[in-house]
Design an enzyme around this catalytic site. Structure first.
Site, PDB file in Angstrom:
ATOM      1  N   PRO A 187     -24.542  95.907-104.711  1.00 62.46           N
ATOM      2  CA  PRO A 187     -25.646  95.206-105.374  1.00 62.46           C
ATOM      3  C   PRO A 187     -26.988  95.540-104.730  1.00 62.46           C
ATOM      4  O   PRO A 187     -27.512  94.777-103.945  1.00 62.46           O
ATOM      5  CB  PRO A 187     -25.284  93.731-105.214  1.00 62.46           C
ATOM      6  CG  PRO A 187     -23.859  93.706-104.808  1.00 62.46           C
ATOM      7  CD  PRO A 187     -23.627  94.995-104.078  1.00 62.46           C
ATOM      8  N   GLU A 188     -27.533  96.698-105.056  1.00 59.33           N
ATOM      9  CA  GLU A 188     -28.875  97.036-104.614  1.00 59.33           C
ATOM     10  C   GLU A 188     -29.817  96.803-105.786  1.00 59.33           C
ATOM     11  O   GLU A 188     -29.396  96.328-106.844  1.00 59.33           O
ATOM     12  CB  GLU A 188     -28.907  98.466-104.085  1.00 59.33           C
ATOM     13  CG  GLU A 188     -27.869  98.635-102.982  1.00 59.33           C
ATOM     14  CD  GLU A 188     -28.121  99.781-102.030  1.00 59.33           C
ATOM     15  OE1 GLU A 188     -29.274 100.221-101.913  1.00 59.33           O
ATOM     16  OE2 GLU A 188     -27.164 100.225-101.390  1.00 59.33           O
ATOM     17  N   LYS A 204     -33.619  91.974-105.141  1.00 57.16           N
ATOM     18  CA  LYS A 204     -32.192  91.728-105.336  1.00 57.16           C
ATOM     19  C   LYS A 204     -31.906  90.296-105.811  1.00 57.16           C
ATOM     20  O   LYS A 204     -30.774  89.847-105.797  1.00 57.16           O
ATOM     21  CB  LYS A 204     -31.433  92.059-104.051  1.00 57.16           C
ATOM     22  CG  LYS A 204     -31.591  93.557-103.709  1.00 57.16           C
ATOM     23  CD  LYS A 204     -30.607  94.046-102.689  1.00 57.16           C
ATOM     24  CE  LYS A 204     -31.073  93.800-101.287  1.00 57.16           C
ATOM     25  NZ  LYS A 204     -30.137  94.337-100.292  1.00 57.16           N
ATOM     26  N   ARG A 223     -25.833  96.086 -90.073  1.00 60.58           N
ATOM     27  CA  ARG A 223     -25.719  96.734 -91.379  1.00 60.58           C
ATOM     28  C   ARG A 223     -25.219  98.159 -91.158  1.00 60.58           C
ATOM     29  O   ARG A 223     -25.690  98.865 -90.273  1.00 60.58           O
ATOM     30  CB  ARG A 223     -27.083  96.765 -92.089  1.00 60.58           C
ATOM     31  CG  ARG A 223     -27.704  95.384 -92.298  1.00 60.58           C
ATOM     32  CD  ARG A 223     -26.963  94.538 -93.310  1.00 60.58           C
ATOM     33  NE  ARG A 223     -26.948  95.134 -94.632  1.00 60.58           N
ATOM     34  CZ  ARG A 223     -27.900  94.987 -95.540  1.00 60.58           C
ATOM     35  NH1 ARG A 223     -28.958  94.250 -95.278  1.00 60.58           N
ATOM     36  NH2 ARG A 223     -27.807  95.569 -96.722  1.00 60.58           N
TER      37      ARG A 223
END
Ligand code: ZN
Length: 281
Positions: free
Chosen positions: A5-6, A54, A259
């Protein structure tokens, strides 16, 4: 859908929800999160859906007084919205991960693994998205729309920060996640830990990020290589220990500030990092 989900995925999701629900009156709603458990949107009209970075903003109007409210959701790493025809079986995940169900006469929208659900007056949306930097996928004329100079200015505010972290900070520019971060840095030959101040052409970095996300608007495949064939879509993202498509060096994978990031140690050398002073003696 299999995509991260970018910004592009969230933009696509907003378009699907807008097409499925926009202009329709809801027949029933079901909110399976404590903070919205008593909310009932039956008879409310959906005026539209938009993405900001987002974040997803689903706008609804109250049946009596047309009061404008916004249902906010965030997909983070695992969330999704799926749209089904009434009577069609739902395939987006087990029932216990469903957070929201919205029904019209013909359509059901089901939100899985949604995060940060909130219901606020549309006039107050900025309290949820006002912190975001320029949105890579939003028209320059729109509030919070794309402004490359502003994105670069924000990135430069913390010159010592590693570029791989700075590009993910949605306050700098909104829409980049792990995939586009890794791909942009590979294509520009920049090590993910290089301090922002050592990155020679930040204008080109943000321009490339905007082009890559825009190229994937309107489709569910995230490809940066020009190929949408399975296994061919990316240069480095998801390719740890595979040979670099340019030089054959094995791609590395590491956590950077929690990340994941991927890079080619030959195409993205770490000299800027190594050149930092390491001691005073
Ligand atoms: Zn390489």
């Amino acid at each position: 859908m299999g995509t991260m989900p970018e910004g592009d995925t969230v933009w696509n999701t907003a378009r699907v929800l807008d097409g499925a629900l926009g202009g329709s009156v809801l027949r029933q709603s079901d909110f399976r999160v404590p903070q919205l458990a008593t909310l009932d949107l039956a008879h409310w009209r959906v005026s539209g859906c938009e993405s900001r970075g987002k974040h997803l903003l689903l706008r609804v109007l109250a049946p009596q007084d047309a009061r404008a409210m916004t249902l906010h959701s965030h997909l983070r790493m695992d969330g999704s919205w799926r749209v089904y025809s009434a009577g069609e079986s739902w395939r987006g995940g087990p029932a216990h991960v469903i957070r929201v169900v919205l029904r019209t006469l013909t359509t059901v929208a089901v939100g899985y693994h949604l995060h940060d659900l909130a219901f606020v007056p549309t006039a107050d949306e900025e309290t949820l998205v006002g912190h975001l930097g320029p949105d890579l996928l939003r028209s320059p004329e729109a509030p919070g729309g794309w402004d490359p100079d502003e994105a670069v200015r924000r990135l430069r505010q913390r010159p010592d920060r590693p570029i791989g972290e700075a590009l993910l900070d949605q306050r700098n520019l909104a829409g980049i996640g792990n995939l586009y971060k890794a791909e942009v840095l590979f294509l520009r030959g920049i090590h993910p830990k290089a301090p922002v101040s050592t990155v020679e052409n930040l204008d080109a970095v943000v321009a490339l990020a905007q082009r890559l996300l825009t190229a994937n608007k309107g489709r569910w495949i995230q490809a940066t290589t020009g190929s949408v064939r399975p296994g061919q879509e990316t240069y480095v993202y998801g390719r740890a220990k595979a040979p670099c498509r340019r030089c054959g060096t094995l791609i590395l994978r590491e956590l950077q500030n929690d990340r994941v990031t991927f890079w080619c140690p030959a195409c993205q050398p770490a000299q800027q990092v190594a050149a930092q002073p390491t001691g005073t003696c």
